[in-house]
Design a protein around this motif. Structure first.
Motif, PDB file in Angstrom:
ATOM      1  N   LYS A  14       3.223  19.615   6.799  1.00  0.00           N
ATOM      2  CA  LYS A  14       1.895  19.290   7.313  1.00  0.00           C
ATOM      3  C   LYS A  14       1.862  17.912   7.960  1.00  0.00           C
ATOM      4  CE  LYS A  14       0.141  23.117   5.704  1.00  0.00           C
ATOM      5  NZ  LYS A  14      -0.226  24.214   6.635  1.00  0.00           N
ATOM      6  N   TYR A  15       2.924  17.146   7.731  1.00  0.00           N
ATOM      7  CA  TYR A  15       2.954  15.772   8.253  1.00  0.00           C
ATOM      8  C   TYR A  15       4.406  15.415   8.539  1.00  0.00           C
ATOM      9  CZ  TYR A  15       4.011  15.176   3.304  1.00  0.00           C
ATOM     10  OH  TYR A  15       4.562  15.304   2.054  1.00  0.00           O
ATOM     11  N   ASN A  49       0.521  24.354  13.830  1.00  0.00           N
ATOM     12  CA  ASN A  49       1.147  23.125  13.341  1.00  0.00           C
ATOM     13  C   ASN A  49       1.296  22.068  14.437  1.00  0.00           C
ATOM     14  OD1 ASN A  49       1.774  24.427  10.710  1.00  0.00           O
ATOM     15  ND2 ASN A  49       3.181  25.623  11.987  1.00  0.00           N
ATOM     16  N   THR A  57       5.133  20.650  17.681  1.00  0.00           N
ATOM     17  CA  THR A  57       4.756  21.412  16.491  1.00  0.00           C
ATOM     18  C   THR A  57       5.808  21.259  15.405  1.00  0.00           C
ATOM     19  OG1 THR A  57       4.142  23.608  15.681  1.00  0.00           O
ATOM     20  CG2 THR A  57       5.837  23.523  17.357  1.00  0.00           C
ATOM     21  N   HIS A  58       5.354  21.140  14.184  1.00  0.00           N
ATOM     22  CA  HIS A  58       6.255  21.074  13.040  1.00  0.00           C
ATOM     23  C   HIS A  58       6.907  22.437  12.825  1.00  0.00           C
ATOM     24  CE1 HIS A  58       4.924  17.081  11.900  1.00  0.00           C
ATOM     25  NE2 HIS A  58       3.677  17.485  12.003  1.00  0.00           N
ATOM     26  N   PHE A  87      10.782  18.824  14.647  1.00  0.00           N
ATOM     27  CA  PHE A  87       9.502  18.714  15.340  1.00  0.00           C
ATOM     28  C   PHE A  87       9.788  19.115  16.781  1.00  0.00           C
ATOM     29  CE2 PHE A  87       6.260  16.366  17.783  1.00  0.00           C
ATOM     30  CZ  PHE A  87       5.113  16.879  17.181  1.00  0.00           C
ATOM     31  N   ASP A 102       0.850  18.733  16.415  1.00  0.00           N
ATOM     32  CA  ASP A 102       0.691  17.345  15.967  1.00  0.00           C
ATOM     33  C   ASP A 102       1.186  16.441  17.088  1.00  0.00           C
ATOM     34  OD1 ASP A 102       0.093  15.184  14.360  1.00  0.00           O
ATOM     35  OD2 ASP A 102       1.236  15.918  12.635  1.00  0.00           O
ATOM     36  N   GLU A 103       1.090  15.161  16.886  1.00  0.00           N
ATOM     37  CA  GLU A 103       1.583  14.198  17.864  1.00  0.00           C
ATOM     38  C   GLU A 103       2.015  12.930  17.140  1.00  0.00           C
ATOM     39  OE1 GLU A 103      -1.860  11.683  19.813  1.00  0.00           O
ATOM     40  OE2 GLU A 103      -2.468  13.802  19.746  1.00  0.00           O
ATOM     41  N   PHE A 104       2.919  12.199  17.754  1.00  0.00           N
ATOM     42  CA  PHE A 104       3.265  10.884  17.243  1.00  0.00           C
ATOM     43  C   PHE A 104       3.378   9.922  18.408  1.00  0.00           C
ATOM     44  CE2 PHE A 104       7.410  12.629  18.253  1.00  0.00           C
ATOM     45  CZ  PHE A 104       8.156  11.551  18.676  1.00  0.00           C
TER      46      PHE A 104
END
Length: 341
Positions: free
Chosen positions: A205-206, A256, A154-155, A134, A258-260
């Protein structure tokens, strides 16, 4: 009895960054951590020896002798991993594990508390496992921490892999492990890769349970300095070649996204313990000097670039895309002055 999970890294001029990387992986259960020092002109090896005084989990081996006839060797990385494998085989058991990460790669559980041991136990000790990158795209604060409460990126298809010593291996590569008989590989997303590959067919995707946080660029000054690192695939290249997108977050990370987020209590505890780690091992002076080395390295890269002819500069247009030289020189100048006061 708990399995040992060994972590191997090759370190060259990583004085500014090793303390954080080592603390992080000790925090999540990796032990021992074997660092192979290669062609460093900063105090990388001395920093490791400083940590080793109080913590025998840190193993240090200088592998300059693996370079062919004292010249840079394009097979250096693979040869070093093979050498580390032999060392660890002598000290660990068949049920123990070996992983290979770079110093800008952080094994990260999405819940920020699962250890590598708990992960392997929950997955019934897979013989092989791998985790997707990531890549951070908000990692642009000069010498900033790896983790914030919310992290954007981004993945990526690339993998970092590990295996049990009971498995037969042909070669340990940067992103995967080749074997005489390819076997399924458990991914951090929970999916199964049907055989050993350096990357998945597409970015996940995750996040899944585990991923590798990849600090691909860091700040602009640190990005510039990284271009002066030895490219093991092309050791006589003027600059590091595998930075094809330049320093341009908006274009490099278009897909792609995303965030965490990390629980604030967990993050505060993590950095509180990191501060203790630095104080206990007396590492702050090493980090200070390591950052000064990075600033000086970035200045060397800029001076080298400016010395090139226009046609030579054009060959490196993609690599230096997004670099604001005027701003960089101002930051370097101010940074060096502050560091030396």
């Amino acid at each position: 009895m708990k399995n040992n999970v060994a972590l191997v890294a090759i370190a060259s001029n990583e004085q500014a960054y090793l303390s954080e990387w080592i603390f992080h992986h000790l925090w999540f259960g990796f032990d021992p951590i074997l660092v192979l020092v290669n062609r460093s002109d900063d105090a990388t090896e001395a920093l490791l020896e400083q940590i080793n005084i109080l913590d025998s989990r840190i193993w240090i081996v200088n592998v300059d002798f693996l370079d062919v006839k004292n010249q840079y060797n394009s097979e250096m990385q693979l040869n070093a991993y093979s050498y580390a494998y032999k060392i660890l085989q002598e000290h660990l058991n068949a049920n123990d594990y070996m992983f290979c990460f770079d110093i800008d790669e952080f094994w990260t559980p999405l819940d920020f508390q699962t250890t590598i041991h708990k992960y392997l136990l929950n997955r019934n000790y897979p013989p092989k496992c791998a985790f997707n990158w990531f890549c951070l795209n908000d990692d642009n604060n000069q010498f900033g921490p790896a983790f914030r409460q919310t992290n954007f990126g981004t993945h990526n298809k690339h993998l970092k892999s590990g295996f049990q010593f009971s498995e037969s291996v042909n070669r340990i590569h940067a992103h995967h492990v080749s074997a005489p008989i390819p076997k399924p590989v458990l991914l951090g997303t929970g999916e199964i890769l049907d055989r050993s590959l350096p990357k998945t067919s597409s970015p996940p995707k995750y996040f899944g349970e585990i991923f590798i946080l990849h600090r691909i660029n860091r700040s602009m000054i640190e990005y510039i300095a990284s271009l002066g690192s030895i490219d093991l695939a092309e050791p006589y290249s003027i600059f590091k070649r595998n930075r094809h997108h330049g320093y341009n977050f908006s274009e490099q990370f278009k897909d792609n996204i995303d965030e965490f987020s990390i629980n604030l209590d967990l993050l505060n505890e993590y950095y509180k313990e990191y501060e203790k780690f630095l104080l206990n091992h007396n590492l702050k002076k090493f980090i200070f000097n390591g950052r000064r080395h990075v600033l000086n390295k970035s200045l060397e890269v800029i001076n080298k670039y400016n010395s090139l002819s226009l046609s030579e500069k054009n060959k490196w247009a993609k690599t230096f895309k997004g670099v604001d030289f005027k701003k960089a020189l101002k930051i370097i100048s101010n940074g060096i002055l502050r560091q030396t006061l």
